[in-house]
Design a protein around this motif. Structure first.
Motif, short mmCIF file in Angstrom:
data_model
loop_
_atom_site.label_atom_id
_atom_site.label_comp_id
_atom_site.label_asym_id
_atom_site.label_seq_id
_atom_site.Cartn_x
_atom_site.Cartn_y
_atom_site.Cartn_z
N ILE A 90 78.35 4.51 -70.65
CA ILE A 90 78.73 3.25 -70.01
C ILE A 90 78.07 3.11 -68.65
CG2 ILE A 90 80.66 1.93 -69.07
CD1 ILE A 90 82.35 3.49 -71.26
N LEU A 91 77.41 1.96 -68.47
CA LEU A 91 76.91 1.62 -67.15
C LEU A 91 77.89 0.62 -66.57
CD1 LEU A 91 73.28 0.49 -66.28
CD2 LEU A 91 75.27 -0.25 -65.05
N TYR A 92 78.38 0.90 -65.38
CA TYR A 92 79.43 0.08 -64.82
C TYR A 92 79.02 -0.39 -63.44
CZ TYR A 92 84.24 -1.17 -63.65
OH TYR A 92 85.37 -1.86 -63.30
N THR A 93 79.18 -1.67 -63.18
CA THR A 93 78.95 -2.14 -61.82
C THR A 93 80.17 -2.89 -61.34
OG1 THR A 93 78.05 -4.22 -62.55
CG2 THR A 93 76.48 -2.49 -62.08
N SER A 94 80.41 -2.81 -60.07
CA SER A 94 81.51 -3.55 -59.47
C SER A 94 81.31 -3.54 -57.97
CB SER A 94 82.85 -2.89 -59.82
OG SER A 94 83.89 -3.57 -59.16
N HIS A 95 81.87 -4.56 -57.33
CA HIS A 95 81.87 -4.55 -55.87
C HIS A 95 83.12 -3.86 -55.36
CE1 HIS A 95 78.66 -7.55 -56.12
NE2 HIS A 95 78.33 -7.08 -54.94
N LYS A 96 84.04 -3.58 -56.27
CA LYS A 96 85.29 -2.97 -55.85
C LYS A 96 85.11 -1.46 -55.90
CE LYS A 96 87.70 -6.93 -57.74
NZ LYS A 96 88.39 -7.42 -58.94
N LEU A 97 84.93 -0.87 -54.74
CA LEU A 97 84.54 0.53 -54.70
C LEU A 97 85.67 1.47 -55.14
CD1 LEU A 97 82.35 0.49 -51.49
CD2 LEU A 97 81.66 0.28 -53.86
N ASP A 98 86.92 1.03 -55.01
CA ASP A 98 88.01 1.91 -55.47
C ASP A 98 87.94 2.10 -56.98
OD1 ASP A 98 88.59 -0.81 -55.70
OD2 ASP A 98 90.74 -0.47 -55.79
N GLU A 99 87.51 1.05 -57.68
CA GLU A 99 87.33 1.19 -59.13
C GLU A 99 86.25 2.20 -59.45
OE1 GLU A 99 86.19 -2.55 -60.72
OE2 GLU A 99 88.08 -3.47 -60.10
N ILE A 100 85.18 2.14 -58.69
CA ILE A 100 84.07 3.06 -58.91
C ILE A 100 84.58 4.49 -58.75
CG2 ILE A 100 81.78 3.76 -58.11
CD1 ILE A 100 81.63 0.99 -59.12
N ARG A 101 85.36 4.69 -57.67
CA ARG A 101 85.93 6.01 -57.42
C ARG A 101 86.75 6.47 -58.63
NH1 ARG A 101 86.87 9.94 -54.28
NH2 ARG A 101 89.00 9.40 -53.72
N ARG A 102 87.49 5.52 -59.18
CA ARG A 102 88.41 5.88 -60.23
C ARG A 102 87.73 6.16 -61.55
NH1 ARG A 102 92.96 1.68 -61.71
NH2 ARG A 102 93.10 2.50 -63.81
N ILE A 103 86.70 5.41 -61.85
CA ILE A 103 86.20 5.42 -63.22
C ILE A 103 84.89 6.19 -63.38
CG2 ILE A 103 84.89 3.25 -63.11
CD1 ILE A 103 87.23 4.07 -65.95
N ALA A 104 84.08 6.27 -62.31
CA ALA A 104 82.71 6.74 -62.50
C ALA A 104 82.60 8.25 -62.53
CB ALA A 104 81.82 6.18 -61.40
N ASP A 105 81.69 8.75 -63.36
CA ASP A 105 81.33 10.17 -63.35
C ASP A 105 80.13 10.39 -62.43
OD1 ASP A 105 83.19 10.99 -65.44
OD2 ASP A 105 81.95 9.74 -66.73
N ARG A 106 79.21 9.43 -62.49
CA ARG A 106 78.03 9.49 -61.62
C ARG A 106 77.90 8.15 -60.92
NH1 ARG A 106 74.58 13.47 -61.89
NH2 ARG A 106 73.03 12.37 -60.66
N VAL A 107 77.28 8.18 -59.75
CA VAL A 107 77.04 6.93 -59.02
C VAL A 107 75.58 6.90 -58.60
CG1 VAL A 107 77.65 5.54 -57.02
CG2 VAL A 107 79.40 6.93 -58.12
N THR A 108 74.94 5.77 -58.85
CA THR A 108 73.60 5.55 -58.33
C THR A 108 73.65 4.35 -57.39
OG1 THR A 108 72.48 6.48 -60.25
CG2 THR A 108 71.23 4.92 -58.94
N VAL A 109 73.05 4.49 -56.23
CA VAL A 109 73.09 3.40 -55.24
C VAL A 109 71.71 2.79 -55.12
CG1 VAL A 109 73.64 2.79 -52.86
CG2 VAL A 109 74.88 4.65 -53.98
N LEU A 110 71.65 1.49 -55.20
CA LEU A 110 70.40 0.75 -55.01
C LEU A 110 70.47 -0.01 -53.68
CD1 LEU A 110 69.46 -1.06 -58.35
CD2 LEU A 110 68.51 1.05 -57.43
N ARG A 111 69.36 -0.04 -53.00
CA ARG A 111 69.27 -0.89 -51.81
C ARG A 111 67.87 -1.50 -51.80
NH1 ARG A 111 68.69 2.28 -46.83
NH2 ARG A 111 70.59 3.30 -47.51
N ASP A 112 67.78 -2.81 -51.71
CA ASP A 112 66.50 -3.52 -51.70
C ASP A 112 65.58 -3.06 -52.82
OD1 ASP A 112 67.29 -4.97 -49.52
OD2 ASP A 112 66.50 -3.49 -48.10
N GLY A 113 66.13 -2.81 -53.99
CA GLY A 113 65.30 -2.45 -55.14
C GLY A 113 64.86 -1.00 -55.15
#
Lengths: 448, 333
Positions: A197-220
């Motif tokens: 599952i690829l998951y995106t959200s602006h709600k960072l608490d959800e990311i904390r709760r659900i994600a196993d890995r996090v990738t951060v993009l900035r300006d591509g």
């Protein structure tokens, strides 16, 4: 599971250009079976583009996609779907006139002989929705559903397609906390059953709760990719913005006492009931709420784009209701949320778009082309609009640029006395503050 | 802060309302009106006459329902019918020496009509779905082309079927089974099949999806181009079928055959509750629409309150009224 399992779907060195604009600068992204991989970044960081490439909606300009370790090229989204890759869209991908059941089974209808097996499809649709705690009648048409329910249908549709890879583009942007909980539980179940599952959200608490890995993009560009374990919300936000959070926003100006806009008992039938507030000179007033909570409708009611009852006063003078023209004359300017549909004439050039609202200031009979050109120069300078070619069409601006370009348009309108009013008033209507988890759920919603 | 209202969560299921009942009520009202104005109205002769005359437009309108539901339009059907009739008559005349007067000749004529209709529909479909020209433009062009071609084939006059062949073919329009004439039977079969296909097969559902939102249909792995083309082909074949029923009535075709049929067919579809922008269609509604239009014509001819010359005006008002009554409120966003 063994250690040497290759990712189900992987993008390596993905580069994507739209015309001269490069949106992705060599991003690596891997999705493993039974893992939730979150992709986060500010608006315009390239998340959507990356997701569309993984989902087969867009082809990468450079770089390669690997499915189970072998390079693939999806000619279109259909091939990606055949490979078990499904995307849940932020913009709803539902046919409004069709029913819930028809949408869920569109393109893969169950049949009995040459005919549709409606009973079976309705039962299956009901089951899928029940898994999401969503109890709408499968025969309801999508246009009669609330926004959260539409989102649930969209998700049910993906669930019904037995995805190996599920790409979710901000699925919770329109959901209340309780609905979000249900969704996250379902995501857990999918993860356990081995879906990537690829998951995106602006709600960072959800990311904390659900994600196993996090990738951060900035300006591509990929800033980092790490285990979610021990990655705090503050760290995420910092990685996204690339600065200390403390200097995210400039110091607030102190509002003056003079009230410039008063709204009293404004109701938009079916959407907003009895809204009242005041706005002082120099003030920025924010409206929070889920998608569909009535923010846009309230703003449209104020500027006369929608039929509304109640009173709006600008600088103490009552505004004639239902008239965009009167609002414009009073110096009240509305910047739309949806730039592509309501904000810009995409097929026209920058100058024409810039001065459309205030064309009467550039000559009554003959349009003062030189004046328009000067206006564009000023706007480009003052608002830091990044364009290569002044003659380009509004439609070819990038998302972020078109947003900054929308800003100066109202300013040409501004009557001498209340120029700040218009800009401030406009700023209340840009409800895009979904940055962190700080936006509270909307108050209990009244029933009609 | 503002007190906001969400769109109602538990939406009621499609209710029986004016959208569905409107056309049926209008039809019942017309029948009641007709019966009260003229005692002959409900006679066997009049009913058969009205139904048989409706059948040409009706058969075409069933096909038009699919085209419009899928978000398209076809303005060429009237001219196409005239052209197909012309080609059919010329082929039959040419085949008389070969096949003689008999069943073979009629079957050959029918085959020509169906193939000509299919080819014309396919041409429209290819230009619209593959070459991607607006349906309105393509079919507007085709309308002019076919109208002109049939006038040219008839050399400005009338194309007449060989006299013996005409006598042999006539029963296809005037005879039938158990007192129901063939055009009525064919119309009924087409309508029932159309309703089944629209409501109970993936084809019908995909048409609605395509008309509702092409993007969604495309993303749902529906072969959008082929589907769109198929709607025009189906309509073309049905135009051929309507022509087969029409030719034996007069045994001739001219530049004025089928004039305004396209508008009557479109009007019937709209009165029946199909959405002009696409996304929702119902074949039985179209049948009701066709009957409403024919009954108005019939009543004006039977009763002498209003001049029959005002037929077009009344039909026009009814079409606009139907759309106003069926408007489903403002769109939600």
């Amino acid at each position: 599971m063994g250690e040497l399992v290759s990712p189900v779907l992987e993008g390596r060195g993905i580069i994507r250009r739209f015309g001269p604009i490069q949106v992705l600068h060599g991003v690596d992204f891997a999705l493993n079976a039974g893992e939730v991989h979150a992709l986060i970044g500010e608006n315009g960081a390239g998340k959507s583009t990356m997701m569309k490439i993984l989902g087969g909606y867009l082809a990468p300009s450079e770089g390669e996609l690997l499915l189970d370790g072998t390079p693939v090229r999806f000619a279109d989204q259909r091939q990606a779907e055949a490979a078990g890759i499904l995307m849940i869209h932020q913009e709803f991908n539902l046919a409004l006139q069709l029913s819930v059941e028809e949408n869920i089974f569109l393109g893969r209808e169950l049949r009995r002989g040459p005919f549709l097996d409606k009973a079976a499809m309705q039962d299956a649709a009901r089951d899928l929705l029940a898994r999401l705690d969503c109890h709408v009648d499968p025969r309801t048409r999508i246009r009669d559903l609330s926004v959260p329910n539409r989102q649930m249908v969209e998700i049910a549709r993906a669930l019904g397609r037995q995805a190996r890879v599920l790409i979710m583009d901000e699925p919770t942007a329109v959901l209340t906390n309780r609905e979000t909980d249900t969704l996250l539980t379902q995501i857990d179940r999918l993860r356990e059953s081995g879906t990537a599952i690829l998951y995106t959200s602006h709600k960072l608490d959800e990311i904390r709760r659900i994600a196993d890995r996090v990738t951060v993009l900035r300006d591509g560009t990929q800033v980092l990719s790490r285990e979610a374990e021990g990655f705090s919300e503050d760290q995420m936000a910092e990685a996204m913005v690339g600065r200390e959070l403390s200097d995210l926003f400039p110091a607030k100006a102190i509002p003056q006492d003079e009230v410039v806009l008063e709204v009293e008992g404004l109701s938009v039938p079916g959407r907003v009931r009895d809204a009242s507030f005041t706005l002082r000179r120099g003030e920025v007033l924010g409206f929070a709420g889920l998608v569909g909570a009535g923010r846009t409708e309230l703003m449209e009611g104020i500027v006369g784009l929608r039929a509304a009852t109640g009173q709006v006063r600008v600088m103490g003078k009552p505004l004639k209701p239902g008239s965009v023209l009167a609002a414009r004359e009073a110096g009240l300017v509305y910047l739309t949320e949806d730039r592509k549909e309501k904000g810009l004439l995409l097929g026209k050039d920058l100058t024409q778009n810039l001065t459309l609202l205030a064309l009467d200031r550039f000559g009554r009979l003959r349009i003062d082309k030189a004046g328009e050109d000067r206006a564009l120069s000023t706007a480009i300078k003052e608002f830091d609009i990044r364009v290569n070619d002044r003659a380009m069409l509004a439609g070819s601006l990038s998302g972020a640029t078109s947003k900054s370009y929308c800003w100066p348009r109202p300013c040409w309108r501004s009557p001498r006395s209340s120029s700040s009013t218009s800009r401030r008033a406009a700023s209340t209507s840009a409800p895009n503050n979904r940055f962190t988890s700080s936006s509270p759920p909307s108050p209990p919603l009244a029933r009609a | 802060m503002s007190d906001t209202i969400q769109t109602k969560a538990p939406a009621p299921r499609r209710r029986l309302n004016l959208h569905v009942l409107g056309p049926v009520l209008a039809l019942i009202a017309l029948i009641a009106l007709g019966a009260s104005l003229n005692s002959n109205f409900l006679s066997y002769g009049n009913v058969t006459n009205v139904l048989a005359r409706s059948s040409f437009i009706g058969i075409i309108a069933v096909g038009m329902t699919f085209v419009i539901t899928a978000g398209g339009i076809d303005l060429s059907v009237g001219s196409m019918a005239a052209f197909v009739a012309g080609v059919m008559i010329m082929s039959m005349n040419a085949l008389v020496p070969v096949l003689g007067i008999g069943v073979a000749l009629v079957l050959a004529g029918m085959g020509v009509a169906l193939i000509a209709g299919l080819a014309a529909g396919l041409l429209n479909g290819v230009l619209i779905a593959k070459v991607r020209i607006e349906a309105f433009i393509v079919t507007l062009g085709a309308m002019g082309v076919y109208r002109s071609l049939v006038t040219w084939l008839a050399d400005g006059g009338t194309l007449s079927l060989n006299f013996d062949a005409r006598s042999f073919y006539r029963p296809v329009y005037y005879d039938g089974i158990l007192g129901v004439t063939w055009p009525i039977i064919v119309f009924a079969v087409v309508a029932i099949l159309g309703e089944l296909v629209m409501r109970h097969t993936p084809f019908g559902r995909h048409c609605a999806a395509l008309g509702a939102n092409e993007q969604v249909a495309r993303y749902s792995a529906i072969k959008v181009d082929r589907l769109r083309m198929a709607t025009y082909v189906v309509l073309g074949v049905l135009v051929g079928l309507a022509t087969i029923m029409y030719v034996p009535r007069l045994g001739s075709a001219s530049g004025s055959t089928g004039v305004l049929w396209e508008l009557e067919a479109i009007a019937a579809v709209i009165i029946g509750g199909t959405v002009l922008k696409g996304g929702y269609g119902r074949v039985w509604g179209t049948v009701v629409g066709v009957l409403i239009l024919s009954l108005i014509d019939n009543i004006l001819n039977l009763a002498s309150i209003v001049s029959p010359y005002l037929n077009g005006a009344i039909q026009g008002v009814i079409v606009v009224l139907a759309v106003v009554l069926q408007r489903e409120g403002k769109s939600t966003d």
